[in-house]
Scaffold this motif. Structure first.
Motif, PDB file in Angstrom:
ATOM      1  N   VAL A 102       1.293 -28.629  60.759  1.00 40.50           N
ATOM      2  CA  VAL A 102       1.206 -27.256  60.430  1.00 40.50           C
ATOM      3  C   VAL A 102       1.823 -26.653  59.113  1.00 40.50           C
ATOM      4  N   VAL A 103       3.094 -27.351  58.916  1.00 43.62           N
ATOM      5  CA  VAL A 103       3.901 -26.926  57.804  1.00 43.62           C
ATOM      6  C   VAL A 103       3.072 -27.619  56.666  1.00 43.62           C
ATOM      7  N   SER A 104       2.811 -28.985  56.553  1.00 49.52           N
ATOM      8  CA  SER A 104       1.915 -29.539  55.699  1.00 49.52           C
ATOM      9  C   SER A 104       0.760 -28.697  55.320  1.00 49.52           C
ATOM     10  N   TRP A 105      -0.294 -28.005  56.334  1.00 55.66           N
ATOM     11  CA  TRP A 105      -1.162 -27.145  55.948  1.00 55.66           C
ATOM     12  C   TRP A 105      -0.956 -26.007  55.247  1.00 55.66           C
ATOM     13  N   ARG A 106       0.224 -25.308  55.685  1.00 52.97           N
ATOM     14  CA  ARG A 106       0.622 -24.097  55.035  1.00 52.97           C
ATOM     15  C   ARG A 106       1.160 -24.261  53.860  1.00 52.97           C
ATOM     16  N   GLN A 107       1.510 -25.694  53.331  1.00 56.53           N
ATOM     17  CA  GLN A 107       1.916 -25.787  51.920  1.00 56.53           C
ATOM     18  C   GLN A 107       0.616 -26.184  51.002  1.00 56.53           C
ATOM     19  N   GLY A 108      -0.358 -26.336  51.782  1.00 60.06           N
ATOM     20  CA  GLY A 108      -1.400 -26.862  51.205  1.00 60.06           C
ATOM     21  C   GLY A 108      -1.727 -28.161  51.070  1.00 60.06           C
ATOM     22  N   ASN A 109      -0.857 -29.027  51.460  1.00 56.13           N
ATOM     23  CA  ASN A 109      -1.253 -30.483  51.421  1.00 56.13           C
ATOM     24  C   ASN A 109      -2.278 -31.048  52.287  1.00 56.13           C
ATOM     25  N   GLU A 110      -2.258 -30.465  53.370  1.00 59.64           N
ATOM     26  CA  GLU A 110      -3.487 -30.878  54.352  1.00 59.64           C
ATOM     27  C   GLU A 110      -4.329 -29.676  54.252  1.00 59.64           C
ATOM     28  N   LYS A 111      -5.478 -30.267  54.063  1.00 59.86           N
ATOM     29  CA  LYS A 111      -6.727 -29.455  53.923  1.00 59.86           C
ATOM     30  C   LYS A 111      -7.768 -29.359  55.213  1.00 59.86           C
ATOM     31  N   ASP A 112      -7.713 -30.473  56.015  1.00 58.07           N
ATOM     32  CA  ASP A 112      -8.628 -30.815  57.056  1.00 58.07           C
ATOM     33  C   ASP A 112      -8.219 -30.014  58.444  1.00 58.07           C
ATOM     34  N   LEU A 113      -8.703 -28.838  58.785  1.00 60.52           N
ATOM     35  CA  LEU A 113      -8.187 -28.533  60.089  1.00 60.52           C
ATOM     36  C   LEU A 113      -8.233 -29.200  61.042  1.00 60.52           C
ATOM     37  N   ASP A 114      -9.400 -30.405  61.249  1.00 56.59           N
ATOM     38  CA  ASP A 114      -9.398 -31.223  62.513  1.00 56.59           C
ATOM     39  C   ASP A 114      -8.017 -32.118  62.394  1.00 56.59           C
ATOM     40  N   ASP A 115      -7.361 -32.216  61.436  1.00 56.37           N
ATOM     41  CA  ASP A 115      -6.043 -33.024  61.402  1.00 56.37           C
ATOM     42  C   ASP A 115      -4.782 -32.319  61.568  1.00 56.37           C
TER      43      ASP A 115
END
Length: 251
Positions: free
Chosen positions: A36-49
């Motif tokens: 979650v934090v990685s996605w919010r920081q823009g590092n994780e793009k794929d919602l499936d992950d």
């Protein structure tokens, strides 16, 4: 698109929960830990992950799914993806006290590591150990780690605060300038207030110079080279942090 939110129970384990309260009701997403934090920081793009399932719950731990009517009333839309993204962006990440402490310690250590890599004692040009920075953050600054900000951003904050209490400065950068000889003198004149030291110079077909600068001058030098040489001048970063390699870290 109409909502197709199931009303059965789904059991999930080893999850991170993101919770958002809206219209007096609780809505939760089941996510993978550390994503979650990685996605919010823009590092994780794929919602499936990030998401274990796109289902929206009122209680993840009990596997109780949110009702279609409640979702529509609360979010004023029938688009499940929009609802999921809103919960993911605005919701509160639920973690245990033990896990929160572990994440805080890791983030604090990462902040200290970045500061250690970027800074030196200006009197000796020797780097500080991570341990010294961690103790200064704790005992001198009483710094409270911010879970919603990256280690890189917080390292900048810590550096500024430490400069008020101890002899510490950003390590200089070492650049190699590559300039057309015809423009070299003009460029040097423009850069003289931004270069701390000209270490080496070679005048042949083109000009090649090795310089030390403060990190804050990096963009200025880039702009000057592009403007004064019309894109013909370039530079290479030889070292992002110049330290005295003959001495051990300050402990």
């Amino acid at each position: 698109m109409s909502l197709k939110q199931p009303v059965t129970q789904v059991r999930l384990t080893n999850i991170a929960v993101v919770r958002l309260k809206r219209k007096g009701k609780r809505f939760e997403l089941a996510c993978y830990k550390n994503k979650v934090v990685s996605w919010r920081q823009g590092n994780e793009k794929d919602l499936d992950d990030v998401l274990q399932t796109t289902s929206i719950f009122t209680n993840v731990s009990k596997g109780i799914l949110a009702k279609t009517k409640d979702l529509k009333d609360a979010f004023k839309t029938e688009d499940i993806e929009r609802i999921v993204l809103e919960i993911l962006r605005k919701g509160e990440l639920q973690v245990s006290e033990r896990e929160r402490q572990y994440q805080t310690e890791n983030l604090s250590n990462e902040i200290a590591r970045i500061v250690s890599e970027k800074c030196v004692d200006p009197n000796t040009n020797r780097p500080f150990s991570v341990g010294v920075i961690e103790r200064a953050m704790k005992d001198t600054l009483h710094y409270a780690v911010l879970p919603n900000k990256t280690a890189k951003v917080q390292a900048q904050i810590v550096i500024k605060q430490l400069q008020e209490h101890m002899s510490i400065s950003r390590a200089q950068m070492r650049l190699q300038l590559n300039l057309p000889s015809a423009r070299a003198k003009a460029v040097k004149e423009q850069l003289k207030t931004h270069v701390n030291k000209w270490e080496q110079e070679e005048w042949e077909m083109d000009y090649v110079g090795t310089v030390l600068i403060d990190p804050g001058s990096f963009r200025v030098i880039d702009d000057v080279l592009r403007q004064e040489t019309r894109g013909q001048g370039t530079f290479d970063v030889l070292s992002v942090a110049v330290v005295d390699d003959n001495d051990e870290q300050l402990t």
